[in-house]
Design a protein around this motif. Structure first.
Motif, PDB file in Angstrom:
ATOM      1  N   GLN A 106      -5.004 -18.136   7.527  1.00 29.60           N
ATOM      2  CA  GLN A 106      -5.235 -16.705   7.662  1.00 29.60           C
ATOM      3  C   GLN A 106      -4.410 -15.928   6.647  1.00 29.60           C
ATOM      4  O   GLN A 106      -4.880 -14.934   6.066  1.00 29.60           O
ATOM      5  N   GLN A 107      -3.184 -16.363   6.403  1.00 27.42           N
ATOM      6  CA  GLN A 107      -2.351 -15.708   5.397  1.00 27.42           C
ATOM      7  C   GLN A 107      -2.958 -15.826   4.007  1.00 27.42           C
ATOM      8  O   GLN A 107      -2.943 -14.859   3.225  1.00 27.42           O
ATOM      9  N   ALA A 108      -3.496 -17.012   3.691  1.00 22.12           N
ATOM     10  CA  ALA A 108      -4.140 -17.202   2.393  1.00 22.12           C
ATOM     11  C   ALA A 108      -5.364 -16.302   2.257  1.00 22.12           C
ATOM     12  O   ALA A 108      -5.612 -15.714   1.196  1.00 22.12           O
ATOM     13  N   LEU A 109      -6.131 -16.181   3.341  1.00 22.14           N
ATOM     14  CA  LEU A 109      -7.307 -15.304   3.319  1.00 22.14           C
ATOM     15  C   LEU A 109      -6.886 -13.848   3.137  1.00 22.14           C
ATOM     16  O   LEU A 109      -7.475 -13.113   2.342  1.00 22.14           O
ATOM     17  N   ASN A 110      -5.864 -13.429   3.873  1.00 19.29           N
ATOM     18  CA  ASN A 110      -5.392 -12.042   3.758  1.00 19.29           C
ATOM     19  C   ASN A 110      -4.893 -11.753   2.344  1.00 19.29           C
ATOM     20  O   ASN A 110      -5.110 -10.644   1.816  1.00 19.29           O
ATOM     21  N   HIS A 111      -4.237 -12.715   1.738  1.00 18.52           N
ATOM     22  CA  HIS A 111      -3.750 -12.539   0.363  1.00 18.52           C
ATOM     23  C   HIS A 111      -4.920 -12.324  -0.589  1.00 18.52           C
ATOM     24  O   HIS A 111      -4.869 -11.448  -1.463  1.00 18.52           O
ATOM     25  N   ARG A 112      -5.981 -13.110  -0.406  1.00 17.55           N
ATOM     26  CA  ARG A 112      -7.155 -12.961  -1.272  1.00 17.55           C
ATOM     27  C   ARG A 112      -7.850 -11.626  -1.016  1.00 17.55           C
ATOM     28  O   ARG A 112      -8.360 -10.991  -1.959  1.00 17.55           O
ATOM     29  N   VAL A 113      -7.885 -11.188   0.234  1.00 16.23           N
ATOM     30  CA  VAL A 113      -8.464  -9.871   0.542  1.00 16.23           C
ATOM     31  C   VAL A 113      -7.709  -8.784  -0.217  1.00 16.23           C
ATOM     32  O   VAL A 113      -8.323  -7.875  -0.809  1.00 16.23           O
ATOM     33  N   ASN A 114      -6.402  -8.877  -0.233  1.00 13.25           N
ATOM     34  CA  ASN A 114      -5.601  -7.884  -0.955  1.00 13.25           C
ATOM     35  C   ASN A 114      -5.898  -7.917  -2.454  1.00 13.25           C
ATOM     36  O   ASN A 114      -5.952  -6.860  -3.111  1.00 13.25           O
ATOM     37  N   GLU A 115      -6.088  -9.111  -3.009  1.00 12.40           N
ATOM     38  CA  GLU A 115      -6.404  -9.233  -4.428  1.00 12.40           C
ATOM     39  C   GLU A 115      -7.764  -8.599  -4.746  1.00 12.40           C
ATOM     40  O   GLU A 115      -7.908  -7.911  -5.766  1.00 12.40           O
ATOM     41  N   VAL A 116      -8.745  -8.830  -3.883  1.00 14.39           N
ATOM     42  CA  VAL A 116     -10.077  -8.256  -4.106  1.00 14.39           C
ATOM     43  C   VAL A 116     -10.021  -6.740  -3.962  1.00 14.39           C
ATOM     44  O   VAL A 116     -10.670  -6.004  -4.721  1.00 14.39           O
ATOM     45  N   GLU A 117      -9.250  -6.241  -3.004  1.00 17.91           N
ATOM     46  CA  GLU A 117      -9.092  -4.790  -2.865  1.00 17.91           C
ATOM     47  C   GLU A 117      -8.495  -4.179  -4.131  1.00 17.91           C
ATOM     48  O   GLU A 117      -8.894  -3.092  -4.554  1.00 17.91           O
ATOM     49  N   ALA A 118      -7.556  -4.897  -4.747  1.00 16.24           N
ATOM     50  CA  ALA A 118      -6.956  -4.407  -5.992  1.00 16.24           C
ATOM     51  C   ALA A 118      -7.980  -4.381  -7.121  1.00 16.24           C
ATOM     52  O   ALA A 118      -7.996  -3.459  -7.950  1.00 16.24           O
ATOM     53  N   LEU A 119      -8.865  -5.378  -7.163  1.00 18.21           N
ATOM     54  CA  LEU A 119      -9.922  -5.399  -8.175  1.00 18.21           C
ATOM     55  C   LEU A 119     -10.860  -4.205  -7.995  1.00 18.21           C
ATOM     56  O   LEU A 119     -11.249  -3.558  -8.980  1.00 18.21           O
ATOM     57  N   LEU A 120     -11.212  -3.894  -6.756  1.00 18.32           N
ATOM     58  CA  LEU A 120     -12.082  -2.748  -6.492  1.00 18.32           C
ATOM     59  C   LEU A 120     -11.388  -1.443  -6.852  1.00 18.32           C
ATOM     60  O   LEU A 120     -12.012  -0.523  -7.396  1.00 18.32           O
ATOM     61  N   ALA A 121     -10.096  -1.368  -6.580  1.00 23.68           N
ATOM     62  CA  ALA A 121      -9.351  -0.150  -6.890  1.00 23.68           C
ATOM     63  C   ALA A 121      -9.326   0.101  -8.392  1.00 23.68           C
ATOM     64  O   ALA A 121      -9.415   1.257  -8.842  1.00 23.68           O
TER      65      ALA A 121
ATOM     66  N   ASP B 121     -13.015 -18.517  -3.525  1.00 20.88           N
ATOM     67  CA  ASP B 121     -13.142 -19.077  -4.866  1.00 20.88           C
ATOM     68  C   ASP B 121     -13.977 -18.211  -5.807  1.00 20.88           C
ATOM     69  O   ASP B 121     -14.181 -18.584  -6.962  1.00 20.88           O
ATOM     70  N   THR B 122     -14.472 -17.091  -5.339  1.00 17.79           N
ATOM     71  CA  THR B 122     -15.264 -16.225  -6.208  1.00 17.79           C
ATOM     72  C   THR B 122     -14.384 -15.700  -7.346  1.00 17.79           C
ATOM     73  O   THR B 122     -13.340 -15.102  -7.098  1.00 17.79           O
ATOM     74  N   PRO B 123     -14.781 -15.935  -8.607  1.00 13.29           N
ATOM     75  CA  PRO B 123     -13.932 -15.538  -9.736  1.00 13.29           C
ATOM     76  C   PRO B 123     -13.710 -14.026  -9.789  1.00 13.29           C
ATOM     77  O   PRO B 123     -14.592 -13.242  -9.442  1.00 13.29           O
ATOM     78  N   ASP B 124     -12.531 -13.636 -10.260  1.00 10.76           N
ATOM     79  CA  ASP B 124     -12.200 -12.218 -10.387  1.00 10.76           C
ATOM     80  C   ASP B 124     -13.181 -11.486 -11.287  1.00 10.76           C
ATOM     81  O   ASP B 124     -13.562 -10.341 -11.000  1.00 10.76           O
TER      82      ASP B 124
END
Length: 281
Positions: free
Chosen positions: A71-86, A13-16
């Protein structure tokens, strides 16, 4: 804080915008950002049949599917956070864990051991179980400090140090040294000091002030009476009166059990959200 590594504890739930703000600052400082994304593991629903030791436990047949979905929902959020860092550009990584609340301190402590400072996303104040266990992991299972209510890369000009000659206070000062060296002014505050040779010395605070002055800090030592007020409130009042950008304090001078049951300075400073605090134990 250039070229350091920050552990950033977040959840799904941490905002983008919060993540992007920290990532942008990390990129500016050429710092590495290690994001630990914690997801709540679904509780295991079990049903007992018969009477132990002759009975048996039965797990619902859809349990594996429930875990896989989470786990799929968590992995999806991990991918979103990785995109924010990129997009922001700092070096770093994002690690996601589905975990029970009791496992958080272990996961956080393990990651914190290879970082320079830890930061917990501000909105996790609204999830006190996660906040408490994440803080425990940093403070009791790693050698680094914990920054609350401000990103570690935020510049500070005035720092208020709560000093009482304890091991925890000394560790907090060492953890905060990069901020102290960069600050324009450092105030050493001693509340109700015990002026004896075996406690805080004849002139409490002057020993740590001499060390910091030699390192190049501009230091002032002040001794305050609490007047019977809670030390946590005195600390906040004095820090705010002096325009401090950061309060540095040793955490859990009393046992964690005592503070959990009766409250205490550490607990109060962790729960407040107005003043940036750096804690170490």
């Amino acid at each position: 804080m250039d070229r350091t590594t920050t552990l950033f504890v977040i959840n799904q739930d941490t905002p983008d915008n919060v993540i992007s703000e920290v990532a942008d600052a990390a990129a500016e400082k050429q710092a590495r950002l290690s994001c630990l994304l914690l997801g709540p593991a679904p509780p295991l629903p079990t049903y007992a049949y018969g009477v132990p030791p002759y009975g048996a436990m039965n797990i619902p047949p859809n349990w594996v599917k429930i875990v896989e979905k989470e786990q799929q929902a968590l992995n999806h959020r991990v991918n979103e956070v990785e995109a924010l860092l990129a997009r922001s550009g700092p070096a770093g990584d994002v690690i996601g864990h589905l975990c029970a609340t009791t496992d958080i301190k272990h996961l956080v402590g393990t990651r914190a051991r290879v970082c320079d400072i830890a930061h917990i996303a501000p909105h996790l104040h609204d999830a006190p179980d996660i906040m408490r266990e994440a803080a425990h992991g940093v403070l009791f299972r790693s050698p680094i400090g914990l920054m609350l209510n401000a990103a570690p890369y935020r510049p500070v000009s005035r720092v208020f140090v709560a000093w009482n000659s304890s091991d925890a206070a000394a560790k907090a000062v060492h953890a905060a040294l990069p901020y102290l060296l960069a600050a324009q002014e450092v105030v050493i505050g001693c509340f109700d000091p015990v002026i004896t040779a075996d406690k805080e010395g004849a002139d409490p605070g002057t020993d740590v002030a001499a060390w910091l002055s030699h390192r190049g800090c501009t230091v002032t030592v002040t001794q305050y009476p609490s007047g019977g007020r809670e030390i946590a409130q005195c600390l906040q009042d004095r820090a705010k009166e002096g325009g401090a950008d950061l309060l540095v304090m040793g955490a859990y001078g009393h046992t964690r059990m005592v503070q959990a049951v009766f409250g205490g300075t550490t607990r109060t400073l962790m729960e407040q959200t107005d003043l940036p605090v750096l804690l170490a134990h």
